[in-house]
Each structure stands twice: as C-alpha cells, then as structure tokens.
Design a protein around this motif. Sequence first.
Motif, PDB file in Angstrom:
ATOM      1  N   SER A  61       0.831  -1.205   0.000  1.00  0.00           N
ATOM      2  CA  SER A  61       0.000   0.000   0.000  1.00  0.00           C
ATOM      3  C   SER A  61       0.863   1.251   0.000  1.00  0.00           C
ATOM      4  CB  SER A  61      -0.927   0.003   1.226  1.00  0.00           C
ATOM      5  OG  SER A  61      -1.816  -1.079   1.186  1.00  0.00           O
ATOM      6  N   GLU A 107       2.488   1.712  -3.518  1.00  0.00           N
ATOM      7  CA  GLU A 107       1.535   2.250  -4.501  1.00  0.00           C
ATOM      8  C   GLU A 107       1.298   3.737  -4.272  1.00  0.00           C
ATOM      9  OE1 GLU A 107      -2.232   0.161  -6.004  1.00  0.00           O
ATOM     10  OE2 GLU A 107      -3.010   1.590  -4.505  1.00  0.00           O
ATOM     11  N   ARG A 108       1.153   4.102  -3.017  1.00  0.00           N
ATOM     12  CA  ARG A 108       0.896   5.504  -2.673  1.00  0.00           C
ATOM     13  C   ARG A 108       2.058   6.399  -3.108  1.00  0.00           C
ATOM     14  NH1 ARG A 108       0.555   7.581   3.515  1.00  0.00           N
ATOM     15  NH2 ARG A 108      -0.518   9.573   3.211  1.00  0.00           N
ATOM     16  N   GLU A 147       2.402   6.677  -6.937  1.00  0.00           N
ATOM     17  CA  GLU A 147       1.406   7.558  -7.542  1.00  0.00           C
ATOM     18  C   GLU A 147       1.754   9.029  -7.330  1.00  0.00           C
ATOM     19  OE1 GLU A 147      -2.428   6.337  -6.111  1.00  0.00           O
ATOM     20  OE2 GLU A 147      -2.583   4.734  -7.604  1.00  0.00           O
ATOM     21  N   PHE A 191      -0.519   2.854 -11.971  1.00  0.00           N
ATOM     22  CA  PHE A 191       0.062   1.812 -11.130  1.00  0.00           C
ATOM     23  C   PHE A 191      -0.988   0.815 -10.658  1.00  0.00           C
ATOM     24  CE2 PHE A 191       3.182   5.219 -10.932  1.00  0.00           C
ATOM     25  CZ  PHE A 191       4.327   4.510 -11.245  1.00  0.00           C
ATOM     26  N   ARG A 192      -2.198   1.294 -10.361  1.00  0.00           N
ATOM     27  CA  ARG A 192      -3.247   0.360  -9.950  1.00  0.00           C
ATOM     28  C   ARG A 192      -3.621  -0.593 -11.086  1.00  0.00           C
ATOM     29  NH1 ARG A 192      -7.160   4.743  -7.699  1.00  0.00           N
ATOM     30  NH2 ARG A 192      -5.479   6.115  -8.405  1.00  0.00           N
ATOM     31  N   CYS A 212       0.256  -2.686 -11.632  1.00  0.00           N
ATOM     32  CA  CYS A 212       0.999  -3.315 -10.527  1.00  0.00           C
ATOM     33  C   CYS A 212       0.015  -3.955  -9.551  1.00  0.00           C
ATOM     34  CB  CYS A 212       1.859  -2.287  -9.805  1.00  0.00           C
ATOM     35  SG  CYS A 212       3.107  -1.508 -10.839  1.00  0.00           S
ATOM     36  N   TYR A 234       8.170  -3.402  -5.770  1.00  0.00           N
ATOM     37  CA  TYR A 234       6.912  -3.006  -6.408  1.00  0.00           C
ATOM     38  C   TYR A 234       7.061  -3.159  -7.919  1.00  0.00           C
ATOM     39  CZ  TYR A 234       2.726  -0.106  -7.141  1.00  0.00           C
ATOM     40  OH  TYR A 234       1.482   0.370  -7.500  1.00  0.00           O
TER      41      TYR A 234
END
Length: 334
Positions: A163, A166-167, A170, A183-184, A187, A287
């Motif tokens: 999490s 990803e944050r 972005e 990315f969502r 990935c 990631y």
Amino acid sequence: MDDTIEPPFQETYPTLFDNISEKEGDESWLRMDDVEYCELPLVDLSLLSSNSEHLDKCIKEMAEAASEWGFFQVVNHGIPQKVLKNMRYEQNKLFHQPFSKKAEESFMNFSANSYRWGNPSATSLRQFSWSEAFHIPLTDISRLDECSRTRSSVGLSATKAGSLAERLAEYLAHNLGVKSSYFRENCLPSSSYLRMNRYPPCPLSFEVYGLIPHTDSDFLTVLYQDQVGGLQLRKDGRWLSVRPNPQVLIINIGDLFQALSNGVYKSIEHRVVAQSEVERYSAGYFYCPSDEAVIESLSKPAVYRKFSFDEYRQQVQKDVRATGDKVGLSRFLL
C-alpha cells in the motif's frame, strides 16, 4: 543430519575462494569498509495528509530526492514498528533453520527457487554475494505452512508495504504528469514480491560482497533494515554508506521508474558490505508490474525504447547467464 544454519559458500564455490590474494590482487573494489557515511534525504509522510501547501512540499521533497539521490528515507510511513518487529522475528526463525532444511524444495511450501544463496553465475569473487534470501511472491504468503503467526506477520508487513509503495509511486508519477490509475492498473499485488535477506558473518569480509553492486528491476523498493548497517550507494562516482536506522524505511527508485520518467528519477547502483562477526537482516518489498505491462518514457525525445516488463526481465536473466552481470537499462537506450 547436519544442523548448521550457514550456507556452504566456500565448499560449493572452491574455485572462487582458493588463493584469493593471488587471483584478485590488491584491487580497490575490495576496500568497502573505508567509506564515509551520508545522510539520505528524510521525508515526513504525515505531510501527505496535510493541507495542499504541505502536501505539495512533501511531494517535491520526494521528487527531488528521487532525482538527485534515487534514495530517500521516510518516517510516519503508516507501518507500525510492532508489525516490522514481528516480521523481523519470524524472519530470524526462518533463517535459523538448518541449511539442509531451508534448501529443500518443499520448505515452508514456498515456490521452487524461493530460497537463494551465493551466486551460481559468478565467475569471480567480484560477482559473488555472501548472503541468503527468501524471494517470496506475494501469492506464496498464503501458502506458508509453518504456522498462522508466520503467515500473518509476513503477510501483514507485505500488505502494508504494498500500500505504501503504490501511494508513493502515484505521488511521484503525479509529479511527472502520469495518470493516477497507471500503477493500480499495472501493478497488482500478485506481481510484486517480498525478499527477506540474511547476511551471515563472513570470515572473508574484506574480499567479498554481502550483496554485489546492482540496481533494482522494479518501479521502487521499500526497504526495512536492522541496526547493523552495510548498505552503500554510488553517488557522483563515489560509494557512500547509509547510516542504519530501524525507525525509518528506505525507499529507492528502480530501473522501471527511471525509464518511465525518461531519466528524471534515478535508479542508483547499491551494494551491501559483508560483516565479519555479526549477521545482518533486511527485508525489501519490490513493487513490480505484471509481465505484460508496457514501460514507455513519458516525455519526448524518449531516452529509452518501449518495452514490456517480461522483455526486461528476460534480457537481464540472459545477460547474467552469459556474463555473471546485469546490464540493465542501457540495453534499451534508443
């Protein structure tokens, strides 16, 4: 049954370790301990929840660090210390199993080749790593058969690191003008992995790396390390040591983000120094996108040609098999 926990490095690779001084000579690459410490940029992620002025300031700090250093540290990252310490405890238990057990294909119900040590492709000590690792695709965590505590501790750490990755990705991408859904869409949790590392005490710590110099083949890495130290990065042609601090997480840019950003963000070469008397632990969340995800430079003129992640990984593996070394992004320059 032999119950030693240590991988048989020297017994398995005798041609690399015989007559070290005669074969390697007094080369500067061996002098890894006499390196000055650097202070990585420190970013307070609590500012991401603040007003727009503080939010913009935080994103700018991350982007500048990603451009100038390729590395930065984060505090207030949202992963409780208890979660990290629990994972570290379970990690210690795994690595302190007998080597013969760790090397079994069915160990902990991991996928084949999850347990890795040394470097089968090495043709010289320069290419050899005195370390062992569990390379765990996130889909494997639910299959761990040791006990629910191991599954929950490792799984919770990986979920929270995912999490966070990803944050941060972005926010860094937004700074470049990339749409927030990139990315969502590319990935998924199933495409990333956790790598738990142990660096055993090394009687030849002046002659061999803990982990050879490399860049990461992902978008970014979230790293948790203990208090021992040993991580070094290469900046402006010089190697610098990163001061260990278990209270922070280290974020570093990978090859894919360098390509996506058209070279704005830097995937920096780094390595780990072997320790002579103590063991060192770290854990990295990598990631990664799905195999078919396409990486394309955002701005023009593009520095790198368009490629899929699967194509990139296959090229890296081909180079390592052929030469013992990763070539990486330079293979994809236009």
